[in-house]
Scaffold this motif. Structure first.
Motif, PDB file in Angstrom:
ATOM      1  N   ARG A   1      32.106  29.658  60.097  1.00 10.35           N
ATOM      2  CA  ARG A   1      32.909  29.926  61.297  1.00 10.35           C
ATOM      3  C   ARG A   1      33.810  31.126  61.051  1.00 10.35           C
ATOM      4  NH1 ARG A   1      29.847  26.695  62.670  1.00 10.35           N
ATOM      5  NH2 ARG A   1      30.081  24.872  63.974  1.00 10.35           N
ATOM      6  N   LEU A   2      34.146  31.846  62.108  1.00 11.81           N
ATOM      7  CA  LEU A   2      35.177  32.871  62.017  1.00 11.81           C
ATOM      8  C   LEU A   2      36.522  32.168  61.904  1.00 11.81           C
ATOM      9  CD1 LEU A   2      33.991  35.390  64.749  1.00 11.81           C
ATOM     10  CD2 LEU A   2      33.805  35.633  62.261  1.00 11.81           C
ATOM     11  N   CYS A   3      37.363  32.635  61.018  1.00 11.81           N
ATOM     12  CA  CYS A   3      38.657  31.984  60.819  1.00 11.81           C
ATOM     13  C   CYS A   3      39.479  31.972  62.105  1.00 11.81           C
ATOM     14  CB  CYS A   3      39.433  32.668  59.693  1.00 11.81           C
ATOM     15  SG  CYS A   3      38.664  32.458  58.075  1.00 11.81           S
ATOM     16  N   GLY A   4      39.391  33.044  62.881  1.00  9.35           N
ATOM     17  CA  GLY A   4      40.144  33.132  64.126  1.00  9.35           C
ATOM     18  C   GLY A   4      39.743  32.104  65.167  1.00  9.35           C
ATOM     19  N   ASP A   5      38.590  31.476  64.991  1.00 10.39           N
ATOM     20  CA  ASP A   5      38.118  30.453  65.929  1.00 10.39           C
ATOM     21  C   ASP A   5      38.565  29.047  65.537  1.00 10.39           C
ATOM     22  OD1 ASP A   5      36.829  32.434  67.354  1.00 10.39           O
ATOM     23  OD2 ASP A   5      34.865  32.037  66.464  1.00 10.39           O
ATOM     24  N   LEU A   6      39.227  28.918  64.399  1.00 11.00           N
ATOM     25  CA  LEU A   6      39.617  27.604  63.879  1.00 11.00           C
ATOM     26  C   LEU A   6      41.094  27.328  64.085  1.00 11.00           C
ATOM     27  CD1 LEU A   6      37.728  27.713  60.477  1.00 11.00           C
ATOM     28  CD2 LEU A   6      37.029  26.497  62.548  1.00 11.00           C
ATOM     29  N   THR A   7      41.423  26.050  64.213  1.00 15.28           N
ATOM     30  CA  THR A   7      42.805  25.597  64.235  1.00 15.28           C
ATOM     31  C   THR A   7      42.960  24.543  63.152  1.00 15.28           C
ATOM     32  OG1 THR A   7      43.035  25.993  66.613  1.00 15.28           O
ATOM     33  CG2 THR A   7      44.613  24.470  65.604  1.00 15.28           C
ATOM     34  N   VAL A   8      43.918  24.760  62.279  1.00 23.20           N
ATOM     35  CA  VAL A   8      44.228  23.781  61.231  1.00 23.20           C
ATOM     36  C   VAL A   8      45.153  22.751  61.850  1.00 23.20           C
ATOM     37  CG1 VAL A   8      45.232  23.434  58.959  1.00 23.20           C
ATOM     38  CG2 VAL A   8      44.010  25.555  59.456  1.00 23.20           C
ATOM     39  N   ILE A   9      44.804  21.473  61.720  1.00 18.55           N
ATOM     40  CA  ILE A   9      45.590  20.394  62.318  1.00 18.55           C
ATOM     41  C   ILE A   9      46.062  19.430  61.231  1.00 18.55           C
ATOM     42  CG2 ILE A   9      44.401  20.529  64.541  1.00 18.55           C
ATOM     43  CD1 ILE A   9      42.772  18.042  63.632  1.00 18.55           C
ATOM     44  N   THR A  10      46.937  18.533  61.614  1.00 24.98           N
ATOM     45  CA  THR A  10      47.386  17.468  60.724  1.00 24.98           C
ATOM     46  C   THR A  10      46.846  16.146  61.233  1.00 24.98           C
ATOM     47  OG1 THR A  10      49.436  18.649  60.234  1.00 24.98           O
ATOM     48  CG2 THR A  10      49.408  16.287  59.757  1.00 24.98           C
ATOM     49  N   ASP A  11      46.202  15.396  60.358  1.00 26.28           N
ATOM     50  CA  ASP A  11      45.787  14.030  60.657  1.00 26.28           C
ATOM     51  C   ASP A  11      46.917  13.143  60.162  1.00 26.28           C
ATOM     52  OD1 ASP A  11      44.788  11.383  60.476  1.00 26.28           O
ATOM     53  OD2 ASP A  11      42.735  12.147  60.396  1.00 26.28           O
TER      54      ASP A  11
ATOM     55  N   SER B   1      45.602  17.741  56.077  1.00 24.53           N
ATOM     56  CA  SER B   1      45.210  18.812  56.990  1.00 24.53           C
ATOM     57  C   SER B   1      43.709  18.777  57.187  1.00 24.53           C
ATOM     58  CB  SER B   1      45.629  20.164  56.425  1.00 24.53           C
ATOM     59  OG  SER B   1      47.026  20.286  56.452  1.00 24.53           O
ATOM     60  N   ALA B   2      43.272  19.267  58.345  1.00 23.51           N
ATOM     61  CA  ALA B   2      41.848  19.267  58.663  1.00 23.51           C
ATOM     62  C   ALA B   2      41.548  20.370  59.660  1.00 23.51           C
ATOM     63  CB  ALA B   2      41.446  17.915  59.257  1.00 23.51           C
ATOM     64  N   VAL B   3      40.264  20.674  59.810  1.00 24.15           N
ATOM     65  CA  VAL B   3      39.777  21.503  60.909  1.00 24.15           C
ATOM     66  C   VAL B   3      38.681  20.699  61.597  1.00 24.15           C
ATOM     67  CG1 VAL B   3      40.334  23.736  59.879  1.00 24.15           C
ATOM     68  CG2 VAL B   3      38.128  22.715  59.418  1.00 24.15           C
ATOM     69  N   GLU B   4      38.520  20.926  62.881  1.00 27.87           N
ATOM     70  CA  GLU B   4      37.461  20.241  63.617  1.00 27.87           C
ATOM     71  C   GLU B   4      36.353  21.224  63.915  1.00 27.87           C
ATOM     72  OE1 GLU B   4      38.954  18.160  67.020  1.00 27.87           O
ATOM     73  OE2 GLU B   4      39.847  16.602  65.763  1.00 27.87           O
ATOM     74  N   ILE B   5      35.139  20.846  63.506  1.00 27.46           N
ATOM     75  CA  ILE B   5      33.954  21.656  63.757  1.00 27.46           C
ATOM     76  C   ILE B   5      32.913  20.748  64.393  1.00 27.46           C
ATOM     77  CG2 ILE B   5      32.090  22.995  62.719  1.00 27.46           C
ATOM     78  CD1 ILE B   5      34.038  23.865  60.548  1.00 27.46           C
ATOM     79  N   GLU B   6      32.495  21.124  65.587  1.00 25.76           N
ATOM     80  CA  GLU B   6      31.503  20.360  66.345  1.00 25.76           C
ATOM     81  C   GLU B   6      31.896  18.889  66.473  1.00 25.76           C
ATOM     82  OE1 GLU B   6      27.770  21.149  64.421  1.00 25.76           O
ATOM     83  OE2 GLU B   6      27.785  23.247  65.044  1.00 25.76           O
ATOM     84  N   GLY B   7      33.170  18.647  66.756  1.00 28.91           N
ATOM     85  CA  GLY B   7      33.666  17.295  66.968  1.00 28.91           C
ATOM     86  C   GLY B   7      33.852  16.469  65.711  1.00 28.91           C
ATOM     87  N   ARG B   8      33.710  17.083  64.563  1.00 25.42           N
ATOM     88  CA  ARG B   8      33.842  16.375  63.294  1.00 25.42           C
ATOM     89  C   ARG B   8      34.987  16.971  62.496  1.00 25.42           C
ATOM     90  NH1 ARG B   8      30.663  17.634  58.684  1.00 25.42           N
ATOM     91  NH2 ARG B   8      31.293  16.182  57.093  1.00 25.42           N
ATOM     92  N   ARG B   9      35.828  16.109  61.931  1.00 27.87           N
ATOM     93  CA  ARG B   9      36.943  16.597  61.126  1.00 27.87           C
ATOM     94  C   ARG B   9      36.513  16.869  59.701  1.00 27.87           C
ATOM     95  NH1 ARG B   9      42.413  13.547  63.122  1.00 27.87           N
ATOM     96  NH2 ARG B   9      42.428  14.683  65.068  1.00 27.87           N
TER      97      ARG B   9
END
Length: 77
Positions: free
Chosen positions: A21-31, A37-45
């Motif tokens: 993935r392009l980094c600019g397309d990602l959002t780092v979130i907190t579970d 911390s996590a990122v969601e890709i195609e509905g999967r953390r």
């Protein structure tokens, strides 16, 4: 989980192969439940370390993390 970053492109090694993935397309979130911390890709953390989360935000990912605060009186935090 292994995260590799090259030229603002992120490579995630998962059990199903590599996700790119392009980094600019990602959002780092907190579970909050897992305190990770996590990122969601195609509905999967995909769970990552704080060092990986920091590296992703430096490379252009959106930092959507929130700070968690311990509420247990036995906590060292």
């Amino acid at each position: 989980m292994t995260v590799r970053i090259e030229n603002q492109t992120c490579f995630f090694a998962t059990e199903n192969g590599e996700q790119i993935r392009l980094c600019g397309d990602l959002t780092v979130i907190t579970d909050s439940d897992k305190s990770m911390s996590a990122v969601e890709i195609e509905g999967r953390r995909i769970y990552i370390t704080e060092a990986e989360a920091d590296a992703l935000t430096v490379a252009g990912a959106t930092d959507g993390r929130k700070h968690l605060k311990a509420t247990d009186s036995d906590s060292v935090i």
